[in-house]
Design an enzyme around this catalytic site. Structure first.
Site, mmCIF file in Angstrom:
data_model
loop_
_atom_site.group_PDB
_atom_site.id
_atom_site.type_symbol
_atom_site.label_atom_id
_atom_site.label_comp_id
_atom_site.label_asym_id
_atom_site.label_seq_id
_atom_site.Cartn_x
_atom_site.Cartn_y
_atom_site.Cartn_z
ATOM 1 N N SER A 17 -17.744 35.190 21.044
ATOM 2 C CA SER A 17 -17.773 36.459 21.779
ATOM 3 C C SER A 17 -17.000 36.408 23.094
ATOM 4 O O SER A 17 -16.300 37.375 23.426
ATOM 5 C CB SER A 17 -19.220 36.898 22.020
ATOM 6 O OG SER A 17 -19.826 37.289 20.811
ATOM 7 N N LYS A 67 -32.871 40.203 19.412
ATOM 8 C CA LYS A 67 -32.459 41.599 19.196
ATOM 9 C C LYS A 67 -33.642 42.577 19.214
ATOM 10 O O LYS A 67 -33.468 43.754 19.529
ATOM 11 C CB LYS A 67 -31.697 41.734 17.877
ATOM 12 C CG LYS A 67 -30.312 41.123 17.901
ATOM 13 C CD LYS A 67 -29.587 41.422 16.598
ATOM 14 C CE LYS A 67 -28.180 40.861 16.603
ATOM 15 N NZ LYS A 67 -27.436 41.243 15.381
ATOM 16 N N ASN A 88 -28.283 45.138 19.925
ATOM 17 C CA ASN A 88 -27.363 44.015 20.117
ATOM 18 C C ASN A 88 -26.432 44.222 21.307
ATOM 19 O O ASN A 88 -25.610 43.370 21.615
ATOM 20 C CB ASN A 88 -26.538 43.749 18.849
ATOM 21 C CG ASN A 88 -25.379 44.718 18.691
ATOM 22 O OD1 ASN A 88 -25.472 45.882 19.098
ATOM 23 N ND2 ASN A 88 -24.300 44.257 18.091
ATOM 24 N N GLY A 132 -32.320 42.191 5.491
ATOM 25 C CA GLY A 132 -32.623 41.775 6.854
ATOM 26 C C GLY A 132 -32.085 42.762 7.869
ATOM 27 O O GLY A 132 -31.762 43.909 7.544
ATOM 28 N N GLY A 133 -31.951 42.302 9.112
ATOM 29 C CA GLY A 133 -31.500 43.182 10.179
ATOM 30 C C GLY A 133 -30.097 43.710 9.975
ATOM 31 O O GLY A 133 -29.807 44.866 10.288
ATOM 32 N N ASN A 154 -32.986 43.123 -3.070
ATOM 33 C CA ASN A 154 -33.469 42.003 -2.271
ATOM 34 C C ASN A 154 -34.450 41.180 -3.083
ATOM 35 O O ASN A 154 -35.030 41.653 -4.065
ATOM 36 C CB ASN A 154 -34.160 42.520 -0.994
ATOM 37 C CG ASN A 154 -34.438 41.409 -0.001
ATOM 38 O OD1 ASN A 154 -33.539 40.626 0.322
ATOM 39 N ND2 ASN A 154 -35.666 41.321 0.475
ATOM 40 N N ARG A 155 -34.631 39.935 -2.659
ATOM 41 C CA ARG A 155 -35.573 39.056 -3.357
ATOM 42 C C ARG A 155 -36.985 39.635 -3.316
ATOM 43 O O ARG A 155 -37.676 39.685 -4.325
ATOM 44 C CB ARG A 155 -35.549 37.659 -2.710
ATOM 45 C CG ARG A 155 -36.435 36.632 -3.391
ATOM 46 C CD ARG A 155 -36.213 35.271 -2.762
ATOM 47 N NE ARG A 155 -36.469 35.290 -1.327
ATOM 48 C CZ ARG A 155 -37.679 35.174 -0.763
ATOM 49 N NH1 ARG A 155 -38.758 35.038 -1.528
ATOM 50 N NH2 ARG A 155 -37.818 35.182 0.543
ATOM 51 N N GLU A 158 -40.204 44.810 -1.258
ATOM 52 C CA GLU A 158 -40.881 45.577 -0.214
ATOM 53 C C GLU A 158 -39.993 45.762 1.019
ATOM 54 O O GLU A 158 -39.979 46.828 1.637
ATOM 55 C CB GLU A 158 -42.199 44.904 0.191
ATOM 56 C CG GLU A 158 -43.282 44.911 -0.878
ATOM 57 C CD GLU A 158 -43.069 43.849 -1.934
ATOM 58 O OE1 GLU A 158 -43.748 43.917 -2.991
ATOM 59 O OE2 GLU A 158 -42.222 42.937 -1.727
ATOM 60 N N ILE A 222 -20.690 39.576 4.774
ATOM 61 C CA ILE A 222 -20.697 39.546 6.236
ATOM 62 C C ILE A 222 -20.679 38.125 6.789
ATOM 63 O O ILE A 222 -20.448 37.919 7.981
ATOM 64 C CB ILE A 222 -21.877 40.334 6.842
ATOM 65 C CG1 ILE A 222 -23.213 39.617 6.597
ATOM 66 C CG2 ILE A 222 -21.906 41.764 6.327
ATOM 67 C CD1 ILE A 222 -24.344 40.159 7.455
#
Length: 280
Positions: A17, A67, A88, A132-133, A154-155, A158, A222
């Site tokens: 960054s 975050k 973020n 996730g996020g 997703n695994r 929920e 990503i």
């Protein structure tokens, strides 16, 4: 004006960054600095933030694991970041800390820059892998951009169902297990891997096998270390169009810099330069 910017997180000693934002400042001739502000989980986060508030920063980024932990210390939260439930980017304006989330919009910017036709097509079918996020931010950006078919796999189903609650009035979302998604990949125009699966050192792992994909489909990951993950290698072998994770890193930073300075910096050759740095 001299901007005082930084990054909060842990560990961040290898974060790129500073290189990205210092490059932005040089491009648009903005005076300032961008530093790493590493806060160990062993310290008192509230005390660290209290000291930070005395430093007269103009803004900063926040990465894992803070975050969500930063939220109670903000004076305002942008509605999009509130929906996502994570921040973020913080901009300091008139002494107030205002939280934003640039991850999802950064991802979308990076995708549209490489494949501008994706935003113009009707009924693009999108599949997000992971819940996730990062998935939450990307899903929010796609919903707000008007994509009408965005599914999540997703695994644990929920978590995917929780993200699907963010859907807008014009978006239809189905939720699947990863096993179910493996059998359905042929229906999608865009498949996005949003988890950390395949990141160094577990470079030979892939979230699902891409047994069949639609001709002309875009496959995105990503993860940016390695640049070409096992997931993307599968897609390449099947003739898919590829979208690499390091571009999201650049464009979410571009959006943060825009929030702080009001200046939108063209990415240009930074895409190639960052790729070279990451590949060593």
């Amino acid at each position: 004006m001299v901007y005082r910017l930084g990054l909060i997180g842990y560990p961040i000693e290898h974060s790129l960054s500073p290189w990205i934002h210092e490059s932005f400042m040089n491009q648009v001739r903005v005076n300032g600095s961008y530093r790493r502000i590493e806060i160990s989980p062993d310290t008192n986060f509230q005390d660290e933030i209290s000291m930070l508030k005395q430093e007269n920063l103009n803004g900063f980024n926040i990465t894992v694991p803070y975050k969500q932990k930063i939220l109670p210390f903000l004076d305002q939260v942008d509605p999009g970041a509130a929906d996502i439930g994570a921040v973020n980017t913080v901009c300091v304006k008139d002494g107030e800390w205002i939280g934003y989330n640039t991850d999802g919009m950064g991802y979308l910017r990076s995708l549209v820059e490489e494949y501008p036709e994706i935003i113009k097509q009707d009924k693009v079918h999108v599949l997000l892998l992971g819940a996730g996020g990062a998935c939450r931010g990307i899903y929010h950006a796609f919903v707000n951009a008007g994509f009408t078919n965005v599914d999540i796999a997703n695994r644990t189903i929920e978590k995917a169902e929780e993200i699907a609650l963010l859907q807008g009035g014009g978006t239809v979302t189905e939720v699947f297990t990863l096993e179910e998604a493996t059998r359905l990949t042929g229906r999608y125009d865009l498949i996005i891997q949003t988890s950390s699966v395949g990141m160094k050192p577990e470079t030979d792992t892939s979230i699902i096998p891409l047994n069949q994909i639609k001709k002309g489909a875009i496959v995105s990951d990503i993860v940016y270390q390695p640049i070409k993950t096992a997931f993307l290698q599968q897609a390449d072998d099947l003739g898919a169009k590829l979208h690499y994770g390091h571009t999201m890193l650049l464009y979410q930073a571009q959006y943060s810099f825009e929030i702080w300075t009001g200046k939108r910096v063209p990415i240009g050759e930074m895409d190639r330069e960052l790729k070279t740095i990451l590949e060593g």
